[in-house]
Design a protein around this motif. Structure first.
Motif, mmCIF file in Angstrom:
data_model
loop_
_atom_site.group_PDB
_atom_site.id
_atom_site.type_symbol
_atom_site.label_atom_id
_atom_site.label_comp_id
_atom_site.label_asym_id
_atom_site.label_seq_id
_atom_site.Cartn_x
_atom_site.Cartn_y
_atom_site.Cartn_z
ATOM 1 N N ALA A 115 2.054 -7.089 -0.962
ATOM 2 C CA ALA A 115 0.822 -6.387 -0.609
ATOM 3 C C ALA A 115 1.139 -5.098 0.144
ATOM 4 O O ALA A 115 0.493 -4.054 -0.083
ATOM 5 N N ALA A 116 2.138 -5.132 1.028
ATOM 6 C CA ALA A 116 2.546 -3.919 1.741
ATOM 7 C C ALA A 116 3.083 -2.875 0.771
ATOM 8 O O ALA A 116 2.833 -1.673 0.922
ATOM 9 N N LEU A 118 2.169 -2.480 -2.377
ATOM 10 C CA LEU A 118 1.031 -1.895 -3.080
ATOM 11 C C LEU A 118 0.292 -0.888 -2.207
ATOM 12 O O LEU A 118 -0.178 0.155 -2.698
ATOM 13 N N ARG A 119 0.199 -1.164 -0.910
ATOM 14 C CA ARG A 119 -0.488 -0.228 -0.010
ATOM 15 C C ARG A 119 0.255 1.089 0.128
ATOM 16 O O ARG A 119 -0.358 2.140 0.355
ATOM 17 N N ARG A 120 1.584 1.051 -0.017
ATOM 18 C CA ARG A 120 2.378 2.274 0.164
ATOM 19 C C ARG A 120 2.475 3.134 -1.086
ATOM 20 O O ARG A 120 2.887 4.297 -1.016
ATOM 21 N N GLU A 123 0.771 6.635 -0.996
ATOM 22 C CA GLU A 123 1.408 7.564 -0.064
ATOM 23 C C GLU A 123 2.745 8.073 -0.595
ATOM 24 O O GLU A 123 3.039 9.262 -0.529
ATOM 25 N N ARG A 151 -6.738 -10.339 -3.568
ATOM 26 C CA ARG A 151 -7.332 -9.013 -3.728
ATOM 27 C C ARG A 151 -7.979 -8.867 -5.100
ATOM 28 O O ARG A 151 -7.640 -7.955 -5.862
#
Length: 271
Positions: A115-116, A118-120, A123, A151
């Motif tokens: 999940a981390a 995918l969040r990055r 950016e 999610r």
């Protein structure tokens, strides 16, 4: 060979004869990864996360990647845990007479790391995908299903190859179906989600009944699963890759459809 749509800093090219089209090894992501940017308008194209099984690494699903449309951004992460006999795993598994056993906390940790990642992606790579797809083989498929339930609103599709749904996931979903108040009805979290399931009828590691359990759970959650059975062992075969490419092409195209690429030779992976 894939070309970058624009120069991007901090992205090292992959110097490998095995995967000339996978050009990027981004250093600022929380997991080691290979990334293939879509040929055109990568920032607007769907993202597909390909999660390998235990004993593999970020290169394990390259044969599958080569079968997929060029209008996809592909992200192939490496699991963080080393295995004693080589390769990597997302979490340890004990094989017992009652079946494979895992620790929920270790599975949760692996999900949190993905999940981390995918969040990055927006950016580091500039991806702001209108659609996100998850796919995994064996242990990677189990994690893909866990992420899908965490999610669902961000997900456009899910694919499971030679995989199972983890017991704690199935038990947790059963508890979640109990209404909080009398007369209340819970909305299924995977309602209308397209899901592709491929399984080998000769699979000796995760036998065929795991696919049946997964299908029942997906239908209970009102997902839209497609099951493809193949005369294969615990492996991701050429035929499975071709089936998945055909299933994915009309769904993942940013403007209404993609054409699948040539079908490669796909090797197996550990459970």
């Amino acid at each position: 060979m894939f070309q970058l749509s624009a120069p991007m800093p901090d992205l090292a090219p992959t110097a490998s004869d095995d995967a000339p089209e996978l050009l990027l090894q981004p250093p600022r992501l929380p997991l080691a990864c290979l990334v293939r940017r879509a040929r055109h308008d990568a920032e607007r194209c769907p993202v597909l996360l390909l999660i390998h099984g235990a004993g593999g690494d970020e290169r394990a699903l390259l044969p599958l990647a080569r079968a997929l449309p060029e209008g996809l951004n592909l992200v192939l992460p490496r699991a963080p845990r080393r295995m004693p006999r080589g390769g990597f795993m997302w979490y340890p598994v004990r094989f017992t007479l009652d079946g494979p056993q895992v620790r929920a906390a270790q599975v949760d940790s692996a999900c949190a790391q993905l999940a981390a990642l995918l969040r990055r992606l927006p950016e580091v790579l500039g991806f702001a995908p209108p659609r996100l797809y998850l796919a995994g083989f064996s242990q990677g498929g189990a994690l893909a299903a866990m992420l899908a339930l965490q999610r669902p609103a961000a997900l456009a599709g899910l694919a499971l190859f030679g995989a199972r749904l983890l017991p704690q996931l199935l038990e947790g979903r059963r508890r979640a179906r109990v209404p909080a108040r009398r007369g209340e009805r819970r909305q299924p979290r995977l309602e209308n989600l397209p899901v592709f399931v491929a399984h080998g009828t000769l699979d000796e590691v995760l036998p065929l009944h795991h696919a049946a359990l997964a299908m029942r759970a997906l239908l209970r959650e009102r997902a839209r699963p497609t099951l493809r059975l193949h005369p294969a062992h615990h492996e991701l075969t050429v035929a499975m890759a071709a089936d998945f490419a055909q299933w994915l092409a009309p769904r993942a195209g940013p403007l209404g459809g993609l054409s699948p690429r040539r079908t490669p030779s796909c090797g197996g992976d550990a459970a």
